[in-house]
Design an enzyme around this catalytic site. Structure first.
Site, short mmCIF file in Angstrom:
data_model
loop_
_atom_site.label_atom_id
_atom_site.label_comp_id
_atom_site.label_asym_id
_atom_site.label_seq_id
_atom_site.Cartn_x
_atom_site.Cartn_y
_atom_site.Cartn_z
N HIS A 67 0.90 -1.32 0.06
CA HIS A 67 -0.38 -0.19 0.26
C HIS A 67 1.35 0.89 -0.15
CE1 HIS A 67 -2.27 3.48 2.47
NE2 HIS A 67 -3.16 2.85 1.50
N GLU A 70 1.67 2.02 -3.69
CA GLU A 70 0.86 2.05 -4.26
C GLU A 70 1.23 4.00 -4.13
OE1 GLU A 70 -3.48 4.01 -3.97
OE2 GLU A 70 -3.35 1.50 -3.14
N HIS A 71 1.05 4.50 -3.03
CA HIS A 71 0.82 5.48 -2.69
C HIS A 71 2.13 6.31 -3.11
CE1 HIS A 71 -2.27 7.02 0.53
NE2 HIS A 71 -2.27 6.05 0.64
N GLU A 143 -4.23 8.46 7.36
CA GLU A 143 -5.29 7.63 6.53
C GLU A 143 -5.88 5.40 7.58
OE1 GLU A 143 -5.40 4.70 2.50
OE2 GLU A 143 -4.13 6.17 2.46
#
Length: 422
Positions: A67, A70-71, A143
């Site tokens: 993740h 991906e960011h 997040e």
């Protein structure tokens, strides 16, 4: 180029494996203005332990790396953010990470090739520095905090905790604030170089394309890399039984929300046929037209239909039924009664009606280029040809469905997650 097709719904897909190992899937869709591209890598939150293909060393990375990566992929060395560039072209662009893959995508009616340039550029050119990685930790920590405060997400994570003892599917996709603090640029580059190799990736395009033309356009934008071959992933041994039967938390909700899950331990067995039977059973048990839903709605136990889902890979599989009710225990009790009733007498006419409804749902997915492309990507990583859902539909008999009902929808496989109001 390999052609696969479904004569029943008159749809075709072309599959080409390039020399560098990249699999390209092209699904021509005539008479549509929208074009959709999704480029995925078989790298998700469960892939935190693996053997590096080049030096054969075992690597263990912190939770949340897929993740985090991906960011970071959108940030470029020239200071641009590729997501902003794509948005400025008027395309609908995004990216996401799941338990078993990461994907970068866009859909558009205009500026397609300019957007393809940008997508294929940023996915092939990572740019990580000590500074930009540290900065991202603050953003992802926020997040994570948002997910910690999200009742629906906590409901889901608690259900996974009930079902699995060691399975990596229990790991939150974003990781924890503590785990991401251990991520640095070297970890990101190691994971990128391992999992973003073309041999571990699939690019799917759907729209009104001439197959050979779009394939050549993709080839023109490929950065040559050596095909490194298969990645050896290390997962905990498959486990039998449940971790716990029930988990409850208190959060800000107007009425309790619940998730009833059934763990499926027969992994990899007739994946498509099994999935179709489970879809039919979920609809028969608690679908909008089901006897049980109608009764619970009338009694005020449910105000809306349950969300129904069957999640599976080669490492885990489970049914999830999610809803909101003043009395979740009563829902569970009524569901178990209905399951027993269905085991004793499955009405063939009702079975056939629901089976047709499920088939209709599959066919409708082929109306939208985004749905088609996402489906082909997700299924590919599960080792499935998406057309098999159409082709194998008729092999799902009432007797086979009864077998699946007895095997999975059993109290010994059942867990319950509840979020009550504070």
């Amino acid at each position: 180029m390999k052609l696969i097709e479904s004569t029943k719904i008159k749809e075709k897909a072309y599959i080409e494996k390039l020399e560098n190992g990249l699999t390209v899937i092209i699904i021509p869709k005539e008479n549509t203005n929208k074009k959709y591209v999704i480029w995925g890598t078989h790298f998700g939150s469960i892939d935190n332990r693996f053997i590096e293909p080049k030096n054969k060393e075992e690597v263990f990375v912190p939770d949340g790396v897929a993740h985090f990566l991906e960011h970071k992929m959108f940030e470029q060395e020239n200071g641009r953010n590729s997501l902003d560039v794509l948005m400025s072209l008027g395309v609908d662009a995004n990216a996401y990470t799941t338990n078993n893959h990461t994907a970068y995508l866009f859909g558009t009616t205009n500026n397609f090739y300019e957007a393809l340039d940008e997508l294929m550029d940023y996915v092939q050119h990572p740019y990580f520095t000590d500074e930009n990685v540290e900065k991202e930790k603050g953003i992802i920590s926020q997040e994570i905090g948002m997910y910690d405060d999200d009742p629906g997400w906590q409901l889901y994570m608690n259900a996974l905790d009930c079902m699995y003892k060691q399975n990596a599917v229990k790991i939150d996709i974003a990781g924890t604030v503590e785990s991401i603090s251990k991520i640095d640029k070297d970890v990101l580059y190691k994971c990128y170089n391992t999992f973003y190799n073309p041999s571990n990736m699939v690019l799917v395009v759907c729209g009104d394309f001439k197959t050979e033309n779009i394939l050549q356009e993709i080839k023109n934008r490929i950065v040559e890399k050596e095909n490194q071959g298969e990645i050896q992933r290390i997962y905990p041994e498959s486990e039998k039984g449940l971790n716990k039967k029930y988990k409850e938390s208190s959060m800000q909700v107007s009425k309790p929300i619940f998730l009833i899950g059934f763990k499926d331990e027969n992994l990899g067995k007739e994946k498509v046929k099994r999935h179709i039977a489970i879809e039919i059973l979920m609809n028969m048990l608690v679908g909008k037209s089901s006897e049980l839903y109608q009764k619970m709605y009338k009694d005020g136990l449910l105000l809306a239909p349950l969300d129904m889902d069957y999640e599976f890979t080669n490492n885990y599989a489970h049914v999830m039924l999610t809803g909101q009710s003043k009395d979740p225990e009563k829902i569970k009790e009524e569901l178990l009664k209905q399951i027993q009733k269905l085991k004793e007498n499955m009405n063939e006419e009702y079975f056939n009606r629901i089976k047709k409804k499920v088939y209709g749902d599959y066919v409708v997915e082929y109306n939208d280029v985004a749905d088609i492309a996402r489906m082909f990507l997700s299924d590919y990583f599960k080792g499935i040809n998406s057309f098999d859902y159409i082709e194998e539909y008729n092999t799902v008999t009432i007797d086979y469905t009864k077998e699946i009902l007895s095997e999975i929808f059993d109290e010994k496989n059942l867990v319950m997650s509840v979020i009550k109001s504070k």
